[in-house]
Design a protein around this motif. Structure first.
Motif, mmCIF file in Angstrom:
data_model
loop_
_atom_site.group_PDB
_atom_site.id
_atom_site.type_symbol
_atom_site.label_atom_id
_atom_site.label_comp_id
_atom_site.label_asym_id
_atom_site.label_seq_id
_atom_site.Cartn_x
_atom_site.Cartn_y
_atom_site.Cartn_z
ATOM 1 N N TRP A 15 0.841 -1.211 0.000
ATOM 2 C CA TRP A 15 0.000 0.000 0.000
ATOM 3 C C TRP A 15 0.869 1.251 0.000
ATOM 4 C CZ3 TRP A 15 -4.483 0.383 -1.842
ATOM 5 C CH2 TRP A 15 -5.471 -0.579 -1.639
ATOM 6 N N ALA A 16 1.956 1.226 0.747
ATOM 7 C CA ALA A 16 2.832 2.404 0.837
ATOM 8 C C ALA A 16 3.467 2.744 -0.515
ATOM 9 C CB ALA A 16 3.914 2.173 1.882
ATOM 10 N N HIS A 17 3.682 1.748 -1.354
ATOM 11 C CA HIS A 17 4.338 1.977 -2.645
ATOM 12 C C HIS A 17 3.357 2.018 -3.818
ATOM 13 C CE1 HIS A 17 7.710 1.025 -0.076
ATOM 14 N NE2 HIS A 17 8.398 1.765 -0.918
ATOM 15 N N ALA A 18 2.082 1.804 -3.546
ATOM 16 C CA ALA A 18 1.069 1.866 -4.599
ATOM 17 C C ALA A 18 0.779 3.327 -4.944
ATOM 18 C CB ALA A 18 -0.210 1.174 -4.150
ATOM 19 N N ALA A 19 0.683 3.596 -6.225
ATOM 20 C CA ALA A 19 0.327 4.928 -6.721
ATOM 21 C C ALA A 19 -1.123 4.874 -7.206
ATOM 22 C CB ALA A 19 1.251 5.315 -7.871
ATOM 23 N N PRO A 20 -1.806 6.008 -7.210
ATOM 24 C CA PRO A 20 -3.185 6.002 -7.703
ATOM 25 C C PRO A 20 -3.308 5.386 -9.104
ATOM 26 C CG PRO A 20 -2.721 8.083 -6.631
ATOM 27 C CD PRO A 20 -1.405 7.328 -6.703
ATOM 28 N N ALA A 21 -2.322 5.603 -9.956
ATOM 29 C CA ALA A 21 -2.362 5.062 -11.320
ATOM 30 C C ALA A 21 -2.302 3.533 -11.353
ATOM 31 C CB ALA A 21 -1.216 5.639 -12.142
ATOM 32 N N ASP A 22 -1.875 2.905 -10.252
ATOM 33 C CA ASP A 22 -1.823 1.439 -10.207
ATOM 34 C C ASP A 22 -3.224 0.833 -10.161
ATOM 35 O OD1 ASP A 22 0.994 1.309 -10.216
ATOM 36 O OD2 ASP A 22 1.034 1.619 -8.042
ATOM 37 N N GLY A 23 -4.206 1.606 -9.728
ATOM 38 C CA GLY A 23 -5.580 1.116 -9.676
ATOM 39 C C GLY A 23 -5.833 0.057 -8.621
ATOM 40 N N VAL A 24 -4.994 -0.005 -7.596
ATOM 41 C CA VAL A 24 -5.157 -1.029 -6.555
ATOM 42 C C VAL A 24 -6.425 -0.740 -5.742
ATOM 43 C CG1 VAL A 24 -4.145 -2.122 -4.520
ATOM 44 C CG2 VAL A 24 -2.675 -1.422 -6.422
ATOM 45 N N ALA A 52 0.570 -5.688 -15.873
ATOM 46 C CA ALA A 52 1.645 -4.696 -15.997
ATOM 47 C C ALA A 52 1.672 -3.781 -14.780
ATOM 48 C CB ALA A 52 1.469 -3.877 -17.272
ATOM 49 N N ARG A 53 0.520 -3.326 -14.323
ATOM 50 C CA ARG A 53 0.452 -2.467 -13.136
ATOM 51 C C ARG A 53 0.945 -3.200 -11.894
ATOM 52 N NH1 ARG A 53 -5.327 0.671 -13.680
ATOM 53 N NH2 ARG A 53 -4.831 1.774 -15.592
ATOM 54 N N THR A 54 0.548 -4.453 -11.782
ATOM 55 C CA THR A 54 0.955 -5.253 -10.626
ATOM 56 C C THR A 54 2.463 -5.493 -10.646
ATOM 57 O OG1 THR A 54 -1.212 -6.310 -10.597
ATOM 58 C CG2 THR A 54 0.556 -7.421 -9.412
ATOM 59 N N ARG A 55 3.017 -5.803 -11.815
ATOM 60 C CA ARG A 55 4.471 -5.985 -11.952
ATOM 61 C C ARG A 55 5.217 -4.727 -11.528
ATOM 62 N NH1 ARG A 55 3.553 -7.681 -17.079
ATOM 63 N NH2 ARG A 55 3.099 -9.877 -17.052
ATOM 64 N N GLU A 56 4.756 -3.578 -12.003
ATOM 65 C CA GLU A 56 5.412 -2.306 -11.678
ATOM 66 C C GLU A 56 5.388 -2.041 -10.174
ATOM 67 O OE1 GLU A 56 3.569 0.698 -14.094
ATOM 68 O OE2 GLU A 56 4.086 -0.366 -15.942
ATOM 69 N N LEU A 57 4.257 -2.287 -9.546
ATOM 70 C CA LEU A 57 4.151 -2.093 -8.098
ATOM 71 C C LEU A 57 5.094 -3.039 -7.363
ATOM 72 C CD1 LEU A 57 3.034 -1.052 -5.441
ATOM 73 C CD2 LEU A 57 1.011 -2.499 -5.806
ATOM 74 N N MET A 58 5.114 -4.300 -7.756
ATOM 75 C CA MET A 58 5.989 -5.266 -7.080
ATOM 76 C C MET A 58 7.458 -4.893 -7.253
ATOM 77 S SD MET A 58 4.041 -7.339 -5.479
ATOM 78 C CE MET A 58 5.167 -8.621 -5.002
ATOM 79 N N LEU A 59 7.824 -4.381 -8.412
ATOM 80 C CA LEU A 59 9.210 -3.955 -8.623
ATOM 81 C C LEU A 59 9.558 -2.753 -7.745
ATOM 82 C CD1 LEU A 59 9.520 -4.446 -12.476
ATOM 83 C CD2 LEU A 59 10.652 -5.778 -10.679
ATOM 84 N N ARG A 60 8.624 -1.812 -7.594
ATOM 85 C CA ARG A 60 8.861 -0.657 -6.716
ATOM 86 C C ARG A 60 8.988 -1.085 -5.257
ATOM 87 N NH1 ARG A 60 4.743 1.673 -9.719
ATOM 88 N NH2 ARG A 60 3.271 1.595 -7.983
ATOM 89 N N ALA A 61 8.217 -2.078 -4.859
ATOM 90 C CA ALA A 61 8.204 -2.511 -3.455
ATOM 91 C C ALA A 61 9.243 -3.586 -3.156
ATOM 92 C CB ALA A 61 6.812 -3.026 -3.097
ATOM 93 N N ARG A 62 9.902 -4.106 -4.172
ATOM 94 C CA ARG A 62 10.828 -5.228 -3.994
ATOM 95 C C ARG A 62 11.926 -4.939 -2.964
ATOM 96 N NH1 ARG A 62 13.352 -8.082 -9.124
ATOM 97 N NH2 ARG A 62 11.715 -9.579 -8.771
ATOM 98 N N GLU A 63 12.597 -3.798 -3.093
ATOM 99 C CA GLU A 63 13.706 -3.476 -2.186
ATOM 100 C C GLU A 63 13.232 -3.275 -0.740
ATOM 101 O OE1 GLU A 63 17.137 -0.106 -1.815
ATOM 102 O OE2 GLU A 63 16.626 -0.824 -3.820
ATOM 103 N N PRO A 64 12.169 -2.501 -0.502
ATOM 104 C CA PRO A 64 11.685 -2.364 0.874
ATOM 105 C C PRO A 64 11.228 -3.703 1.478
ATOM 106 C CG PRO A 64 10.781 -0.626 -0.488
ATOM 107 C CD PRO A 64 11.478 -1.587 -1.413
ATOM 108 N N ILE A 65 10.624 -4.549 0.666
ATOM 109 C CA ILE A 65 10.211 -5.872 1.151
ATOM 110 C C ILE A 65 11.444 -6.699 1.504
ATOM 111 C CG2 ILE A 65 9.172 -8.059 0.412
ATOM 112 C CD1 ILE A 65 7.061 -6.322 -1.094
ATOM 113 N N ALA A 66 12.468 -6.654 0.655
ATOM 114 C CA ALA A 66 13.709 -7.398 0.904
ATOM 115 C C ALA A 66 14.401 -6.915 2.174
ATOM 116 C CB ALA A 66 14.643 -7.279 -0.287
ATOM 117 N N ALA A 67 14.262 -5.642 2.497
ATOM 118 C CA ALA A 67 14.883 -5.107 3.713
ATOM 119 C C ALA A 67 14.326 -5.763 4.974
ATOM 120 C CB ALA A 67 14.677 -3.591 3.776
#
Length: 76
Positions: A15-24, A52-67
């Motif tokens: 949720w923290a990394h989701a943008a309005p354009a992601d449509g989540v 595509a939207r889901t992939r983009e969100l997961m890529l943005r959140a990947r590093e914070p999740i890995a932390a």
């Protein structure tokens, strides 16, 4: 970290990394034999656009999740 705590953490990070354009619209995190699975409900014009939207969100959140010791894999 317990599965429930991990579920809430992953959900919050997405949720923290989701943008309005992601449509989540909704995020569900559930335990599976190999860890946790994220199910995202998104508003999109097509299945391809939703993926595509889901992939983009997961890529943005990947590093914070890995932390936090988790591995995020975007949908195929």
């Amino acid at each position: 970290m317990t599965t429930v705590q991990g579920s809430h953490l992953i959900q919050d990070l997405l949720w923290a990394h989701a943008a309005p354009a992601d449509g989540v619209q909704h995020i569900v995190i559930r335990p599976v034999p190999h860890g946790l699975e994220a199910i995202l409900f998104v508003t999109a014009a097509s299945d391809e656009a939703a993926l595509a939207r889901t992939r983009e969100l997961m890529l943005r959140a990947r590093e914070p999740i890995a932390a936090h010791g988790y591995t995020a894999s975007p949908p195929a």
